[in-house]
Design an enzyme around this catalytic site. Structure first.
Site, short mmCIF file in Angstrom:
data_model
loop_
_atom_site.label_atom_id
_atom_site.label_comp_id
_atom_site.label_asym_id
_atom_site.label_seq_id
_atom_site.Cartn_x
_atom_site.Cartn_y
_atom_site.Cartn_z
N CYS A 63 -74.76 -3.82 12.93
CA CYS A 63 -73.44 -3.29 12.55
C CYS A 63 -73.57 -1.88 12.00
O CYS A 63 -74.07 -1.68 10.89
CB CYS A 63 -72.76 -4.20 11.53
SG CYS A 63 -71.04 -3.71 11.23
N CYS A 181 -69.92 1.84 17.68
CA CYS A 181 -69.80 0.46 17.18
C CYS A 181 -70.48 -0.45 18.18
O CYS A 181 -70.14 -0.40 19.37
CB CYS A 181 -68.33 0.07 17.05
SG CYS A 181 -68.05 -1.67 16.66
#
Length: 233
Positions: A63, A181
């Site tokens: 992440c 992302c």
């Protein structure tokens, strides 16, 4: 990360001899908010310990915004802490964070000024921009798709990026990051966007894969479009 990184490694298996297995330990997060990201990051050491039990050859923290929301330069702290966890479990393991991998990938591509697309809410996107700029890059423009639900982020059609990126003025931009992302898919669109816009195009997932290959000591070509960072595997 659980879809695009294996896809790149699998593509590599069609042309080179090494074979790979994939193992995951998941940190919980449903809404992409700073509070949930902090709680998620707190679970990372436990996950590193669990994966270390399997004696994996490299670990990737999946992440980017969880790291970048924790403060400037935090990827360096996280990588050390996670590595120490593997040492304590008697199997020292190289660590890659997607945040650190993106920074390193931009350096490999020789970027000075970039533009990025994120699925995050605008305040989190601004944190990502600040983090990247603190690492020495200029972010000319950023698009925040403002999708708060983590599963909705994963459900985005990567082909939508073929139109979304056109909202950016790419004049004097060295590299376009079409997904800052690892949760938002972009892999199928990267080569097409690069062919259209004529500058290197990458993503957090591509950079993470590149960095993982380097840690494994295997061939990782450095430009997608026939090669890894700048498109082929």
């Amino acid at each position: 990360m659980e879809t695009e990184i294996p896809a790149i490694f699998r593509a590599r298996e069609t042309i080179l001899p090494e074979r790979f297995t994939f193992h995951s330990s998941r940190m919980r997060m449903k809404k992409v908010t700073k509070e949930e990201l902090e709680a998620m990051d707190a679970m990372s050491l436990k996950c590193a310990q669990e994966l270390s039990d399997a004696h994996v050859d490299v670990m990737g923290y999946a992440c980017l915004v969880a790291i970048m929301s924790m403060g400037r330069g935090y990827h360096c702290v996280s990588e050390v802490n996670l590595h120490q966890e593997t040492i304590a479990n008697d199997f020292p393991t190289p660590i890659v964070t997607s945040a650190g991998a993106l920074i390193n990938g931009l350096k490999v591509l020789g970027a000075k000024q970039i533009s990025i697309i994120t699925p995050y809410m605008r305040p989190l996107t601004n944190m990502v921009v600040d983090y990247i700029e603190h690492q020495g890059f200029k972010v000319k423009e950023s698009i925040a798709l403002e999708i708060p639900d983590n599963l909705e982020v994963a459900a985005q059609n990567p082909m939508n990026l073929l139109e979304i990126y056109k909202q950016l003025d790419l004049t004097d931009v060295d590299v376009l990051v079409v997904s800052a992302c690892v949760q938002m898919p972009s892999l199928e669109a990267i080569d097409m966007i690069q062919a259209e816009c004529g500058i290197p195009v990458t993503s957090a997932a591509v950079c993470t894969t590149y960095e993982m290959m380097k840690k494994l000591g295997i061939e990782a070509k450095s430009s997608i479009g026939g090669e890894l960072l700048n498109g082929n595997y």
